[in-house]
Scaffold this motif. Structure first.
Motif, short mmCIF file in Angstrom:
data_model
loop_
_atom_site.label_atom_id
_atom_site.label_comp_id
_atom_site.label_asym_id
_atom_site.label_seq_id
_atom_site.Cartn_x
_atom_site.Cartn_y
_atom_site.Cartn_z
N TYR A 166 0.83 -1.20 0.00
CA TYR A 166 0.00 0.00 0.00
C TYR A 166 0.87 1.26 0.00
N LYS A 167 0.37 2.30 -0.66
CA LYS A 167 1.16 3.51 -0.85
C LYS A 167 0.76 4.66 0.07
N SER A 168 -0.43 4.58 0.67
CA SER A 168 -0.90 5.69 1.50
C SER A 168 -1.59 5.18 2.76
N VAL A 169 -1.49 5.96 3.82
CA VAL A 169 -2.09 5.56 5.10
C VAL A 169 -2.56 6.81 5.84
N TYR A 170 -3.70 6.69 6.49
CA TYR A 170 -4.19 7.77 7.37
C TYR A 170 -3.98 7.30 8.80
N VAL A 171 -3.20 8.06 9.57
CA VAL A 171 -2.98 7.74 10.98
C VAL A 171 -3.95 8.59 11.79
N ALA A 172 -4.98 7.94 12.30
CA ALA A 172 -6.08 8.65 12.98
C ALA A 172 -5.96 8.59 14.50
N ILE A 173 -4.77 8.29 14.99
CA ILE A 173 -4.55 8.12 16.42
C ILE A 173 -3.53 9.17 16.87
N PRO A 174 -3.72 9.78 18.03
CA PRO A 174 -2.69 10.71 18.52
C PRO A 174 -1.34 10.01 18.66
N LEU A 175 -0.29 10.69 18.25
CA LEU A 175 1.03 10.07 18.29
C LEU A 175 1.57 9.90 19.70
N TYR A 176 0.92 10.54 20.68
CA TYR A 176 1.37 10.30 22.06
C TYR A 176 0.88 8.96 22.59
N HIS A 177 0.02 8.28 21.84
CA HIS A 177 -0.36 6.90 22.17
C HIS A 177 0.71 5.96 21.61
N GLY A 178 0.99 4.88 22.34
CA GLY A 178 1.99 3.91 21.87
C GLY A 178 1.65 3.36 20.50
N PHE A 179 0.38 3.03 20.27
CA PHE A 179 -0.03 2.50 18.99
C PHE A 179 0.08 3.56 17.90
N GLY A 180 -0.21 4.81 18.25
CA GLY A 180 -0.14 5.89 17.28
C GLY A 180 1.27 6.14 16.78
#
Length: 319
Positions: A222-236
């Motif tokens: 895949y070429k594109s991704v939307y990260v919908a989680i705050p980056l201060y979360h471990g998963f984010g």
């Protein structure tokens, strides 16, 4: 190590040119998060890395801006390896530069939640004794209350530094090689009391725990991704670094808005989204027809209930 090699093989990393870049960047910076931004800038150059508010930012821009910030933190605030920097920010390119920039210096990076209260910060500070804070504008009052005015600056100030980029020759900036530093996030824990979870700033450490996902979900195609989680979360933060290392175009927004996310996915034909179950439910409730381009949904943070799984399959197909 075997899993890491397999992932790098999948993304065709083991090319002669890439290996030359790898050893060149290690000789200059050591192995840390900052090194990752510089390495990927050598490989991808002007390829789009991040899209924020409809503006594209290349891998080269990310690395250069991160180096300028690292230079500023070092020259104006005398920050050195293994000192502790707390970053309190919503998802934003300046947050990315702050993480990479701190990585160049070998700092311990603490990603703190945006809704942190004064007493929570003070308790954490009693334990960890932060040397510096980069903060989002909306919590400036908190920074003044805790007495960090002289040991902090607003994340919006990074824009000023970037706008003066011509006054600094990025290629002339030098940093000590280091293999130090770590990224630290808070987890709620089973008791509801915040706990510390950390990873060394070896950038490839983020890939190994995601190996099974990368392999089973074929994320490398895949070429594109939307990260919908705050980056201060471990998963984010893990989702961001995995996507970044895979060379994907990463979409993000400062605040979550279901309608805006659906529209972004539709207009940009985004293939993958990383989220938590509650966000998936809100997207389905908002405009499920806009999600038809998605080929892969990566959900983490908590268990995805059976009802949401069945609804997703019914409305979006077997993705």
């Amino acid at each position: 190590m075997i899993k890491l090699i397999l992932v790098l093989f999948k993304i065709r990393f083991f090319r002669i040119k890439n290996m030359i870049y790898l050893f060149s960047e290690i000789s200059k910076f050591g192995v840390n998060i900052g090194f990752l931004s510089s390495l990927l800038a050598r490989i991808h150059q002007n390829k789009t890395a991040i899209i924020f508010n409809n503006k594209s930012i290349s891998y080269l821009d990310v690395a250069n801006r991160s180096k300028i910030l690292a230079h500023y933190l070092k020259s104006d605030f005398n920050l050195v390896e293994q000192q502790k920097i707390a970053i309190i920010s919503r998802n934003h390119p300046n947050l990315i530069y702050s993480i990479f920039g701190s990585g160049f210096l070998g700092l311990d990076i603490y990603l703190l939640p945006c809704d942190i209260k004064q007493n929570q910060f003070e308790k954490l500070n009693e334990i960890h004794q932060f040397d510096f804070v980069i903060y989002d504008d909306f919590i400036s009052e908190l920074i003044y209350k805790i007495g960090y005015e002289s040991k902090s600056f607003s994340i919006s100030k990074i824009d000023f530094l970037i706008n003066n980029i011509d006054s600094i020759k990025v290629s002339n900036l030098k940093f000590n090689r280091n293999y130090k530093g770590r990224i630290v996030v808070l987890t709620a824990g089973t008791t509801g009391v915040s706990k510390i979870a950390s990873r060394k700033t070896n950038p490839f450490a983020f890939v190994i725990p995601f190996y099974e996902l990368i392999h089973r979900l074929h994320l490398t195609k895949y070429k594109s991704v939307y990260v919908a989680i705050p980056l201060y979360h471990g998963f984010g933060i893990s989702a961001f670094f995995v996507s970044y290392i895979l060379g994907q175009k990463v979409f993000m927004d400062e605040k979550f808005d279901a309608k805006k996310v659906c529209l972004t996915i539709k207009e940009n034909q985004i293939e993958t989204i990383c989220l938590v179950p509650t966000i998936l439910q809100r997207l389905l409730n908002s405009d499920d027809s806009s999600l038809n381009n998605l080929k892969c949904i990566v959900s983490g943070g908590s268990a995805l209930n059976k009802e949401t799984v069945l609804r997703t399959q019914n409305e979006l197909g077997n993705i």
